[in-house]
Design a protein around this motif. Structure first.
Motif, PDB file in Angstrom:
ATOM      1  N   LYS A   1      12.318 -12.062  -4.141  1.00  0.00           N
ATOM      2  CA  LYS A   1      11.243 -11.096  -4.266  1.00  0.00           C
ATOM      3  C   LYS A   1       9.907 -11.721  -3.883  1.00  0.00           C
ATOM      4  O   LYS A   1       9.468 -12.681  -4.493  1.00  0.00           O
ATOM      5  CB  LYS A   1      11.182 -10.539  -5.687  1.00  0.00           C
ATOM      6  CG  LYS A   1      12.413  -9.719  -6.074  1.00  0.00           C
ATOM      7  CD  LYS A   1      12.281  -9.137  -7.466  1.00  0.00           C
ATOM      8  CE  LYS A   1      13.507  -8.310  -7.842  1.00  0.00           C
ATOM      9  NZ  LYS A   1      13.377  -7.726  -9.200  1.00  0.00           N
ATOM     10  N   LEU A   2       9.298 -11.154  -2.853  1.00  0.00           N
ATOM     11  CA  LEU A   2       8.018 -11.631  -2.342  1.00  0.00           C
ATOM     12  C   LEU A   2       7.063 -10.473  -2.190  1.00  0.00           C
ATOM     13  O   LEU A   2       7.468  -9.338  -1.920  1.00  0.00           O
ATOM     14  CB  LEU A   2       8.192 -12.279  -0.973  1.00  0.00           C
ATOM     15  CG  LEU A   2       8.796 -13.674  -0.846  1.00  0.00           C
ATOM     16  CD1 LEU A   2       9.022 -13.978   0.621  1.00  0.00           C
ATOM     17  CD2 LEU A   2       7.879 -14.720  -1.452  1.00  0.00           C
ATOM     18  N   THR A   3       5.796 -10.783  -2.326  1.00  0.00           N
ATOM     19  CA  THR A   3       4.764  -9.841  -1.890  1.00  0.00           C
ATOM     20  C   THR A   3       4.025 -10.483  -0.729  1.00  0.00           C
ATOM     21  O   THR A   3       3.819 -11.699  -0.707  1.00  0.00           O
ATOM     22  CB  THR A   3       3.773  -9.518  -3.018  1.00  0.00           C
ATOM     23  OG1 THR A   3       3.124 -10.716  -3.455  1.00  0.00           O
ATOM     24  CG2 THR A   3       4.467  -8.855  -4.183  1.00  0.00           C
ATOM     25  N   TRP A   4       3.654  -9.680   0.245  1.00  0.00           N
ATOM     26  CA  TRP A   4       2.935 -10.150   1.427  1.00  0.00           C
ATOM     27  C   TRP A   4       1.558  -9.517   1.450  1.00  0.00           C
ATOM     28  O   TRP A   4       1.401  -8.333   1.129  1.00  0.00           O
ATOM     29  CB  TRP A   4       3.687  -9.767   2.703  1.00  0.00           C
ATOM     30  CG  TRP A   4       5.025 -10.422   2.856  1.00  0.00           C
ATOM     31  CD1 TRP A   4       6.226  -9.949   2.415  1.00  0.00           C
ATOM     32  CD2 TRP A   4       5.283 -11.675   3.488  1.00  0.00           C
ATOM     33  NE1 TRP A   4       7.228 -10.825   2.742  1.00  0.00           N
ATOM     34  CE2 TRP A   4       6.691 -11.894   3.408  1.00  0.00           C
ATOM     35  CE3 TRP A   4       4.492 -12.627   4.130  1.00  0.00           C
ATOM     36  CZ2 TRP A   4       7.296 -13.027   3.934  1.00  0.00           C
ATOM     37  CZ3 TRP A   4       5.103 -13.755   4.652  1.00  0.00           C
ATOM     38  CH2 TRP A   4       6.482 -13.946   4.558  1.00  0.00           C
TER      39      TRP A   4
ATOM     40  N   ILE B   1      -5.580 -14.806   7.181  1.00  0.00           N
ATOM     41  CA  ILE B   1      -4.568 -15.558   6.442  1.00  0.00           C
ATOM     42  C   ILE B   1      -3.543 -14.589   5.870  1.00  0.00           C
ATOM     43  O   ILE B   1      -3.886 -13.647   5.159  1.00  0.00           O
ATOM     44  CB  ILE B   1      -5.193 -16.377   5.295  1.00  0.00           C
ATOM     45  CG1 ILE B   1      -6.234 -17.356   5.838  1.00  0.00           C
ATOM     46  CG2 ILE B   1      -4.102 -17.124   4.524  1.00  0.00           C
ATOM     47  CD1 ILE B   1      -5.687 -18.390   6.793  1.00  0.00           C
ATOM     48  N   ILE B   2      -2.281 -14.817   6.200  1.00  0.00           N
ATOM     49  CA  ILE B   2      -1.183 -14.062   5.616  1.00  0.00           C
ATOM     50  C   ILE B   2      -0.590 -14.887   4.484  1.00  0.00           C
ATOM     51  O   ILE B   2      -0.260 -16.063   4.666  1.00  0.00           O
ATOM     52  CB  ILE B   2      -0.092 -13.752   6.660  1.00  0.00           C
ATOM     53  CG1 ILE B   2      -0.682 -12.951   7.820  1.00  0.00           C
ATOM     54  CG2 ILE B   2       1.070 -13.006   6.012  1.00  0.00           C
ATOM     55  CD1 ILE B   2      -1.264 -11.602   7.436  1.00  0.00           C
ATOM     56  N   THR B   3      -0.465 -14.270   3.300  1.00  0.00           N
ATOM     57  CA  THR B   3       0.015 -14.980   2.117  1.00  0.00           C
ATOM     58  C   THR B   3       1.289 -14.335   1.596  1.00  0.00           C
ATOM     59  O   THR B   3       1.355 -13.107   1.447  1.00  0.00           O
ATOM     60  CB  THR B   3      -1.042 -14.987   1.003  1.00  0.00           C
ATOM     61  OG1 THR B   3      -2.253 -15.574   1.497  1.00  0.00           O
ATOM     62  CG2 THR B   3      -0.562 -15.783  -0.207  1.00  0.00           C
ATOM     63  N   ALA B   4       2.282 -15.166   1.325  1.00  0.00           N
ATOM     64  CA  ALA B   4       3.510 -14.727   0.668  1.00  0.00           C
ATOM     65  C   ALA B   4       3.514 -15.285  -0.743  1.00  0.00           C
ATOM     66  O   ALA B   4       3.268 -16.474  -0.943  1.00  0.00           O
ATOM     67  CB  ALA B   4       4.729 -15.222   1.430  1.00  0.00           C
ATOM     68  N   THR B   5       3.784 -14.440  -1.740  1.00  0.00           N
ATOM     69  CA  THR B   5       3.753 -14.852  -3.138  1.00  0.00           C
ATOM     70  C   THR B   5       5.033 -14.429  -3.834  1.00  0.00           C
ATOM     71  O   THR B   5       5.457 -13.274  -3.715  1.00  0.00           O
ATOM     72  CB  THR B   5       2.552 -14.238  -3.873  1.00  0.00           C
ATOM     73  OG1 THR B   5       1.342 -14.567  -3.170  1.00  0.00           O
ATOM     74  CG2 THR B   5       2.466 -14.750  -5.300  1.00  0.00           C
ATOM     75  N   LEU B   6       5.658 -15.361  -4.553  1.00  0.00           N
ATOM     76  CA  LEU B   6       6.846 -15.029  -5.332  1.00  0.00           C
ATOM     77  C   LEU B   6       6.465 -14.173  -6.533  1.00  0.00           C
ATOM     78  O   LEU B   6       5.421 -14.387  -7.161  1.00  0.00           O
ATOM     79  CB  LEU B   6       7.532 -16.299  -5.824  1.00  0.00           C
ATOM     80  CG  LEU B   6       8.363 -17.100  -4.809  1.00  0.00           C
ATOM     81  CD1 LEU B   6       8.875 -18.376  -5.463  1.00  0.00           C
ATOM     82  CD2 LEU B   6       9.520 -16.276  -4.293  1.00  0.00           C
ATOM     83  N   THR B   7       7.323 -13.218  -6.870  1.00  0.00           N
ATOM     84  CA  THR B   7       7.050 -12.321  -7.998  1.00  0.00           C
ATOM     85  C   THR B   7       7.944 -12.628  -9.188  1.00  0.00           C
ATOM     86  O   THR B   7       8.194 -11.767 -10.020  1.00  0.00           O
ATOM     87  CB  THR B   7       7.250 -10.859  -7.558  1.00  0.00           C
ATOM     88  OG1 THR B   7       8.595 -10.683  -7.084  1.00  0.00           O
ATOM     89  CG2 THR B   7       6.269 -10.476  -6.469  1.00  0.00           C
ATOM     90  N   ASP B   8       8.433 -13.883  -9.277  1.00  0.00           N
ATOM     91  CA  ASP B   8       9.315 -14.258 -10.380  1.00  0.00           C
ATOM     92  C   ASP B   8       8.562 -14.848 -11.555  1.00  0.00           C
ATOM     93  O   ASP B   8       9.164 -15.378 -12.486  1.00  0.00           O
ATOM     94  CB  ASP B   8      10.377 -15.252  -9.891  1.00  0.00           C
ATOM     95  CG  ASP B   8       9.762 -16.544  -9.353  1.00  0.00           C
ATOM     96  OD1 ASP B   8       8.517 -16.640  -9.319  1.00  0.00           O
ATOM     97  OD2 ASP B   8      10.520 -17.452  -8.961  1.00  0.00           O
TER      98      ASP B   8
END
Length: 463
Positions: free
Chosen positions: A127-130, A156-163
């Motif tokens: 699970k990621l948010t972009w 800047i493109i950022t991917a963040t874990l939602t865990d």
């Protein structure tokens, strides 16, 4: 004094600190004993992980530090004890790209698929948010596909874990915009007043990062092949000053990078040697050297049109085995310069332009242009670029100046310069010793190891 009967199951409530996560094996104490006692806990190495107990809930909390390693957590309950081996690893989130160029506008466009990976973890990224720092410049969907926005620039493109770990990773995106493909030759005037002849069947850059001559004005065809304008004569800078660039063959000081012209177009029919044995005119010994298609025609065009175009990238191979000048494509190598010349010459077969393998006049003049306008006065001798390893894709080595890629230390490049020696050798430029470095390649015994690492680059000029 009361006695408490406890059926105790030790649960590890894992906490994280920074980018640290813990792999662990559940340990159980399950027994009954009518004793007045409490749980105890200790860590074999508190620089790796600390442990504490809550005797109200019988929960052991192990907290990782910022140090990787293995520690043993020991839980005691009266005469009983259990251990748990805790491994602390530095888990990070990474993307498949840290920098990428996407193309938008009214002609050929290019996007990129970003993907994320967890290092030091057996778990997949689920699970990621972009997100984008500026959606006017670059957009990203929930699957990591990045497209150009309506404005050029960097985002800047950022991917963040939602865990709950909040681990994230970033990629810098550069958006470049181009206009419509021209149906006929046109003159383009940049914001400093420099005039560029844009041939038909090409689109000129419209965003600020690709439409200024001194920074590298870029054009592209309908397939995405891109070229940069190399100005000849007087060039206007943004501060109003004028810099003159002369088409010619140069020597560059190996310490300072300062260029000295050795052969201008006025002596184009003369035999002028650089570094004792490099020439650019003819093949007097009949070795079958690869010569410019029309050196006189090239020099005449470059001077009358105040410039010529150089491929923005080293050549790559299309699906039909024709030369391309595109971003993020495998270098096309494993050939000698007569073959490379043939591919460069046939890159375009249209009225109004002539394509060829880059000649020594063009190569040296490009280096002069870069040193005058990029701020890298010593670019010709290889600084500041020295990529690690052996880059295999165009535009990915990090050596870019004035919007021209792959001319730093990333790859050797064939030219049409010849060698005045008794050996049957082929000339190339650049590579790990710097863009200016001239070398000779042996052609005996098939494709040599040298030739396997040598690429080529096309130029074209207006007829």
């Amino acid at each position: 004094m009361a006695y408490t009967r406890i059926a105790c199951i030790i649960l590890f409530n894992i906490k994280t600190k920074g980018n640290i996560a813990i792999d662990r094996t559940t340990s159980n104490i399950s027994d009954m004993e009518e004793v007045e006692t409490t749980l105890g806990v200790n860590s074999s190495d508190e620089t790796i992980v600390t442990a504490e107990v809550d005797n109200n809930t019988n929960i052991i909390t192990a907290t990782a530090t910022n140090k990787e390693g293995i520690a043993i957590i020991t839980v005691t309950y009266g005469k009983y004890s259990k251990t748990c081996e805790v491994t602390v690893k530095d888990i990070s989130l990474t993307l498949n790209e840290s920098f990428y160029i996407v193309t938008g506008g009214e002609s050929w466009t290019h996007e990129v698929q970003l993907s994320a990976t967890l290092t030091n973890s057996p778990d997949p990224v689920e699970k990621l948010t972009w997100s984008s720092s500026n959606t006017d410049i670059a957009t990203v969907n929930n699957k990591g596909v990045v497209k150009a926005g309506k404005r050029g620039g960097d985002a800047i493109i950022t991917a963040t874990l939602t865990d709950g770990s909040n681990l994230s990773a970033e990629c810098k995106i550069r958006t470049e915009l181009f206009g419509k493909i021209k149906s006929e030759k046109e003159e383009f005037v940049d914001k400093n007043g420099n005039i560029v002849a844009i041939p038909e069947n090409f689109a000129v850059g419209t965003s600020d990062n690709v439409n200024e001559v001194t920074k590298g004005l870029v054009i592209q065809d309908e397939h995405g092949n891109q070229f940069v304008w190399i100005p000849i004569g007087d060039v206007k800078k943004s501060d109003g000053t004028i810099v003159n660039i002369e088409l010619g063959r140069y020597e560059f000081n190996k310490t300072t990078g300062v260029p000295t012209i050795k052969q201008g177009i006025g002596s184009i029919n003369s035999r002028v040697k650089i570094e004792s044995y490099f020439e650019a005119i003819k093949d007097p010994e009949g070795h079958g050297w690869t010569l410019p298609k029309d050196l006189v025609g090239f020099s005449s065009s470059a001077n009358s049109n105040n410039g010529f175009f150089i491929a923005r990238y080293m050549s790559s191979q299309s699906s039909i085995s024709t030369a391309m000048a595109k971003y993020d494509e495998p270098y096309w190598c494993e050939m000698y310069n007569n073959t490379a010349s043939s591919y460069a010459r046939t890159m375009y077969d249209m009225q109004g332009i002539e394509s060829d393998l880059i000649n020594s006049y063009a190569y040296d003049t490009v280096l002069v242009f870069i040193q005058k306008f990029s701020g890298y006065d010593t670019f010709s001798i290889g600084t500041p670029y020295s990529p690690s390893g052996n880059p295999i894709k165009t535009g990915k080595a990090g050596d870019v100046a004035c919007n021209i890629f792959d001319m730093g230390r990333s790859r050797y490049c064939y030219t049409t310069e010849i060698l005045d020696t008794t050996y049957n050798r082929k000339p190339a430029r650049g590579g790990s010793e710097g863009p200016y470095k001239r070398i000779g390649l042996s052609v005996s015994g098939g494709i040599s190891n040298w030739a396997k690492s040598v690429g080529f680059r096309a130029i074209f000029y207006l007829k």
